[in-house]
Write an enzyme that holds these catalytic residues in place. Structure first.
Site, PDB file in Angstrom:
ATOM      1  N   HIS A   1       0.819  -1.221   0.000  1.00 45.55           N
ATOM      2  CA  HIS A   1       0.000   0.000   0.000  1.00 45.55           C
ATOM      3  C   HIS A   1       0.852   1.270   0.000  1.00 45.55           C
ATOM      4  O   HIS A   1       0.340   2.342  -0.301  1.00 45.55           O
ATOM      5  CB  HIS A   1      -0.982  -0.010   1.175  1.00 45.55           C
TER       6      HIS A   1
ATOM      7  N   ASP B   1       0.461  -7.625   1.492  1.00 42.92           N
ATOM      8  CA  ASP B   1       0.825  -6.213   1.665  1.00 42.92           C
ATOM      9  C   ASP B   1       2.339  -6.031   1.716  1.00 42.92           C
ATOM     10  O   ASP B   1       2.868  -5.331   2.585  1.00 42.92           O
ATOM     11  CB  ASP B   1       0.187  -5.630   2.924  1.00 42.92           C
TER      12      ASP B   1
ATOM     13  N   SER C   1       4.582   2.637   7.936  1.00 41.77           N
ATOM     14  CA  SER C   1       4.288   1.435   7.164  1.00 41.77           C
ATOM     15  C   SER C   1       5.488   1.027   6.322  1.00 41.77           C
ATOM     16  O   SER C   1       6.055   1.833   5.596  1.00 41.77           O
ATOM     17  CB  SER C   1       3.085   1.673   6.244  1.00 41.77           C
TER      18      SER C   1
END
Length: 405
Positions: free
Chosen positions: A136, A166, A249
Site C-alpha cells: 500500500h 501487503d 508502514s
C-alpha cells in the site's frame, strides 16, 4: 492570627542585626560538607560500605528467610536502555523512507509526492540493493524514491508487489548503501518481549524510534482488499504497543538484538484506541520477499472462479435461487467461472455452492483462500464438494500457476 504575627516580628528583629554572620557561617559549612562528601563517597564505595554509583547493576534484597531470618541479596543487570540503544544503532541505518511519486495531472509532465512510507534494506548484491516495504506504500506510483538515513535520495525500481500479504520489493543502486538489516525469527516470540519500531512517520520524521512490547505474537485480523466492507483475508500479524503512525508502514519492528522480526503494516486508528499496531511476521514475509525479488510476483494456486460467501447472500436466494438444503447455512457461491480455467475444465458452473475442499468443511471465502494458499501447491489436484440445484456433487481439478482464485 495576631499571636503568630507578633511572634514572627519579634524573632525577625532579634536576628536582623547578625544576619550577615549567620549567612557566612552557613555558606562555609555547606562548602565544607560538600567537600567532605566528595572525598568520602569513593572511599566508602571501594570499602563496600556504599553501592558502586558507576555500576549498571542494581542490588535487590529479597524477603527474609523464615527459618534463619537472613535475607538473600541478588545483583541483576537492569541496563535495558543500553541494550535498546545498541539494537537501534545496529538497525537504524537500514531503515529508509519510501516516496510514492505520481503524475500531478494529465496536462503536466512533473511528478508530485502522493504519499510516503518506510522500507528496510535487507540485501546488497553486486551493484544493487533491495528494499522491502508495504504494497500500500507503493500502490499507484509512477515513480519511486528511497531516502537513506543521511537524507540522500535514490531512485527506486519496483520489482514486484503482493496485495494479499501487503508486501513489495524495490531495487536501488547499492553504491551509497552501507547498512543491511539482519532478519531474526518471529516464530518463538512471546508476549511481553521488547519490540522497537523504526520508521519515518508523517513522511519527514526520519529515523523515528518507538519502544514497546510484543502484545500478541500470533494475532489474526480481517483484511478488506476491495473496500466493500467484507473481509477478504485473515492476515497473521504481530500485535505491538510500539507506536506505529502514518509513514511507519513498511518500516522495521526489531527485537532487543537489533534483528528484524516484522515489517510494520498498520494500526487501529480510532480516537478511543491507543497502542495497537500490527507487523507482518518476518518468517511469513521472508518467502514472499524472496518470490517477489526472484520473479516479481507470488505464484499461488488458481481455481478460476469469482466467489462470494453464502453469508453475504440474502437468505431468500438460498432456497429460491441456489436451492441448497435447509441444513446448509455455510459455503461459498460461485458468481462466475473464468473461461478455460481449471474450474471450467472440471465442469463447475455459476451459482454452484462450494462446501468442502478435499473433504474439509469451508465456511466462507476467507477459509477457502486460507486452505488453498497454505495447504495446496501449484500442479496438485483439488477435490471440490458443492451443491447444484439442491444436489450434492464433486469435482476434481488440477491447480494451475495463474494468480488469483
Amino acid at each position: 492570627m495576631g499571636y503568630y504575627d507578633e511572634d514572627y516580628t519579634t524573632r525577625s528583629q532579634k536576628q536582623k542585626g547578625n544576619r550577615g554572620g549567620w549567612f557566612l557561617a552557613g555558606l562555609l559549612g555547606a562548602i565544607l560538607g560538600a567537600f567532605l562528601i566528595l572525598i568520602s563517597v569513593p572511599a566508602l564505595s571501594e570499602w563496600g560500605l556504599l553501592p558502586n554509583i558507576q555500576s549498571n547493576e542494581a542490588v535487590i534484597e529479597s524477603e527474609p528467610n523464615i527459618e534463619d531470618g537472613n535475607a538473600m541479596t541478588q545483583t541483576i543487570n537492569v541496563d535495558v536502555n543500553t541494550d535498546i540503544t545498541k539494537a537501534v544503532e545496529k538497525a537504524k541505518d537500514s531503515v529508509v523512507g519510501v516516496i510514492n511519486l505520481q503524475q500531478t495531472s494529465l496536462w503536466e509532465e512533473g511528478y508530485g509526492e502522493a504519499g510516503s512510507g518506510s522500507g528496510v534494506i535487507y540485501k546488497k548484491e553486486g551493484e544493487n540493493a533491495f528494499v522491502v516495504t508495504n504494497h500500500h506504500v507503493v500502490e499507484g506510483a509512477n515513480q519511486l524514491e528511497i531516502s537513506l538515513s543521511d537524507g540522500t535520495k535514490i531512485p527506486a525500481e519496483l520489482i514486484g508487489s503482493d496485495p494479499l500479504m501487503d508486501l513489495a520489493v524495490l531495487r536501488v543502486d547499492g553504491a551509497k548503501v552501507n547498512s543491511i538489516a539482519q532478519f531474526g525469527s518471529s516464530e518463538a516470540l512471546k508476549p511481553g518481549e521488547p519490540a522497537i519500531a523504526i520508521g519515518n512517520p508523517l513522511g519527514f520524521l526520519e529515523g523515528t524510534v518507538t519502544q514497546g512490547i510484543v502484545s500478541n505474537p500470533d494475532r489474526t485480523i480481517p483484511v478488506d482488499f476491495d473496500g466493500d466492507g467484507v473481509s477478504d483475508w485473515q492476515a497473521e500479524v504481530i500485535q505491538t504497543d510500539a507506536s506505529i503512525n502514518p509513514g511507519n508502514s513498511g518500516g522495521a519492528l526489531i527485537n532487543i538484538a537489533g534483528q528484524v522480526i516484522g515489517i510494520n503494516s498498520s494500526k487501529i486508528a480510532q480516537e478511543a484506541v491507543e497502542g495497537i499496531g500490527f507487523s507482518i511476521p518476518i518468517n511469513i514475509a521472508e518467502p514472499i520477499i524472496t518470490s517477489l525479488e526472484q520473479t516479481g510476483k507470488v505464484e499461488r494456486p488458481f481455481i478460476g472462479v469469482n466467489l462470494r460467501s453464502l453469508s453475504e447472500v440474502p437468505t431468500y436466494h438460498w432456497n429460491q435461487t441456489l436451492k441448497i438444503p435447509n441444513d446448509i447455512d455455510y459455503g461459498i457461491v460461485v458468481m462466475s467461472v473464468v473461461p478455460n480455467s481449471p474450474a471450467q475444465r472440471a465442469g463447475m458452473e455459476e451459482l454452484d455452492v462450494i462446501t468442502e475442499l478435499d473433504g474439509q468443511k469451508v465456511e466462507d471465502v476467507v477459509e477457502l483462500r486460507k486452505y488453498l494458499y497454505k495447504e495446496k501447491e501449484i500442479g496438485e489436484e483439488l477435490k471440490i464438494t458443492f451443491y447444484r440445484n439442491g444436489e450434492k456433487q464433486t469435482a476434481a481439478l488440477k491447480l494451475t500457476q495463474e494468480q488469483g482464485l
